[in-house]
Design a protein around this motif. Structure first.
Motif, PDB file in Angstrom:
ATOM      1  N   GLU A 132      40.817  63.656  -9.659  1.00  0.00           N
ATOM      2  CA  GLU A 132      39.596  63.206  -9.582  1.00  0.00           C
ATOM      3  C   GLU A 132      38.811  64.053 -10.543  1.00  0.00           C
ATOM      4  O   GLU A 132      38.012  63.568 -11.390  1.00  0.00           O
ATOM      5  N   ALA A 133      38.831  65.387 -10.614  1.00  0.00           N
ATOM      6  CA  ALA A 133      37.864  66.152 -11.660  1.00  0.00           C
ATOM      7  C   ALA A 133      38.317  65.965 -12.892  1.00  0.00           C
ATOM      8  O   ALA A 133      37.347  66.148 -13.817  1.00  0.00           O
ATOM      9  N   SER A 134      39.496  65.823 -13.412  1.00  0.00           N
ATOM     10  CA  SER A 134      39.745  65.852 -14.695  1.00  0.00           C
ATOM     11  C   SER A 134      40.217  64.509 -15.215  1.00  0.00           C
ATOM     12  O   SER A 134      40.203  64.195 -16.430  1.00  0.00           O
ATOM     13  N   GLY A 135      40.567  63.534 -14.419  1.00  0.00           N
ATOM     14  CA  GLY A 135      41.163  62.239 -14.732  1.00  0.00           C
ATOM     15  C   GLY A 135      42.375  62.224 -15.293  1.00  0.00           C
ATOM     16  O   GLY A 135      42.940  61.175 -15.693  1.00  0.00           O
ATOM     17  N   ARG A 136      43.021  63.696 -15.173  1.00  0.00           N
ATOM     18  CA  ARG A 136      44.339  63.383 -15.720  1.00  0.00           C
ATOM     19  C   ARG A 136      45.519  62.971 -14.634  1.00  0.00           C
ATOM     20  O   ARG A 136      45.521  63.335 -13.479  1.00  0.00           O
ATOM     21  N   GLU A 137      46.326  61.957 -15.250  1.00  0.00           N
ATOM     22  CA  GLU A 137      47.440  61.405 -14.358  1.00  0.00           C
ATOM     23  C   GLU A 137      48.318  62.411 -13.839  1.00  0.00           C
ATOM     24  O   GLU A 137      48.801  63.404 -14.414  1.00  0.00           O
ATOM     25  N   VAL A 138      48.789  62.340 -12.319  1.00  0.00           N
ATOM     26  CA  VAL A 138      49.819  62.959 -11.730  1.00  0.00           C
ATOM     27  C   VAL A 138      51.073  62.593 -12.228  1.00  0.00           C
ATOM     28  O   VAL A 138      51.189  61.235 -12.182  1.00  0.00           O
ATOM     29  N   THR A 139      51.915  63.304 -12.418  1.00  0.00           N
ATOM     30  CA  THR A 139      53.477  63.113 -12.807  1.00  0.00           C
ATOM     31  C   THR A 139      53.866  62.854 -11.390  1.00  0.00           C
ATOM     32  O   THR A 139      54.047  64.099 -10.497  1.00  0.00           O
ATOM     33  N   LEU A 140      54.604  61.623 -11.204  1.00  0.00           N
ATOM     34  CA  LEU A 140      55.364  61.451  -9.877  1.00  0.00           C
ATOM     35  C   LEU A 140      56.746  61.577 -10.110  1.00  0.00           C
ATOM     36  O   LEU A 140      57.283  61.243 -11.456  1.00  0.00           O
ATOM     37  N   PRO A 141      57.535  61.538  -9.318  1.00  0.00           N
ATOM     38  CA  PRO A 141      59.135  61.638  -9.457  1.00  0.00           C
ATOM     39  C   PRO A 141      59.594  60.201 -10.163  1.00  0.00           C
ATOM     40  O   PRO A 141      59.227  59.112  -9.583  1.00  0.00           O
ATOM     41  N   ALA A 142      60.344  60.428 -11.115  1.00  0.00           N
ATOM     42  CA  ALA A 142      60.631  59.056 -11.792  1.00  0.00           C
ATOM     43  C   ALA A 142      61.806  58.307 -10.983  1.00  0.00           C
ATOM     44  O   ALA A 142      61.708  56.967 -10.983  1.00  0.00           O
ATOM     45  N   GLU A 143      62.280  59.096 -10.105  1.00  0.00           N
ATOM     46  CA  GLU A 143      63.255  58.102  -9.121  1.00  0.00           C
ATOM     47  C   GLU A 143      62.451  57.272  -8.027  1.00  0.00           C
ATOM     48  O   GLU A 143      63.259  56.635  -7.287  1.00  0.00           O
ATOM     49  N   ARG A 144      61.378  57.587  -7.770  1.00  0.00           N
ATOM     50  CA  ARG A 144      60.538  56.953  -6.752  1.00  0.00           C
ATOM     51  C   ARG A 144      60.434  55.131  -6.906  1.00  0.00           C
ATOM     52  O   ARG A 144      60.594  54.865  -7.974  1.00  0.00           O
ATOM     53  N   LEU A 145      60.735  54.761  -5.794  1.00  0.00           N
ATOM     54  CA  LEU A 145      60.784  53.312  -5.737  1.00  0.00           C
ATOM     55  C   LEU A 145      59.172  52.737  -5.857  1.00  0.00           C
ATOM     56  O   LEU A 145      58.375  53.090  -5.266  1.00  0.00           O
TER      57      LEU A 145
END
Length: 173
Positions: A132-145
């Motif tokens: 929220e503070a920076s607007g930077r996207e959070v990297t999520l695990p590539a293997e998540r459904l």
């Protein structure tokens, strides 16, 4: 905190019954589809409104100022509120929108509390978590459904359909 949504490829199979009500069918069966509204339509509409409010809550990491309680009750509301609280505690919000493709699978209006069920292919790939503070996207695990089956139970409370239970399954669609 599951960012889940539905398939962006609706089958369109539901449109087939509307295509030929005036074909050579007897007048009784031709009149049935056009004279009675789709009993599943209000359930699908309530589900979409539930998602509209959930998306708004995720976008601000708060259920305050949303109508989520109007469309989600019981376990469905508790689950969404818990997810939103988890986002808030981590300083995250969600941007974008999941893609939904709900299909009503049953409607039982003969019960004391009418109930309906639907299955959705929820595609959350376009729904992104950001700080929220920076607007930077959070990297999520590539293997998540990111595109999975969701089972939903709705009930008619005080004259309107509400979402009671939403169960994302670990099954791709």
């Amino acid at each position: 905190m599951a960012l889940t949504a539905c398939s962006d490829n609706p089958s369109g199979g539901d449109a087939a019954p509307k295509a030929s009500p005036s074909a050579s069918a007897p007048s009784q069966s031709a009149a049935s589809p056009s004279s009675s509204p789709d009993p599943g339509a209000p359930i699908a509409a309530a589900y979409r409104k539930y998602w509209d409010e959930k998306i708004e809550a995720y976008a601000q990491a708060s259920v305050q100022g949303t109508d989520l309680k109007k469309y989600a009750v019981a376990a469905a509301y508790s689950q969404a509120a818990t997810e939103v609280k988890a986002l808030q505690s981590k300083g995250l919000v969600a941007t974008g929108r999941p893609v939904l493709a709900p299909k009503v699978t049953s409607v039982d209006t003969d019960r004391k509390v009418p109930q309906g069920q639907l299955t959705d292919c929820t595609d959350v790939a376009p729904w992104k978590l950001v700080k929220e503070a920076s607007g930077r996207e959070v990297t999520l695990p590539a293997e998540r459904l990111t595109k999975y089956v969701t089972k939903v139970v709705a009930e008619k409370w005080y004259g309107r359909w509400v979402i009671v239970r939403v169960t994302p399954e670990a099954k791709p669609c």
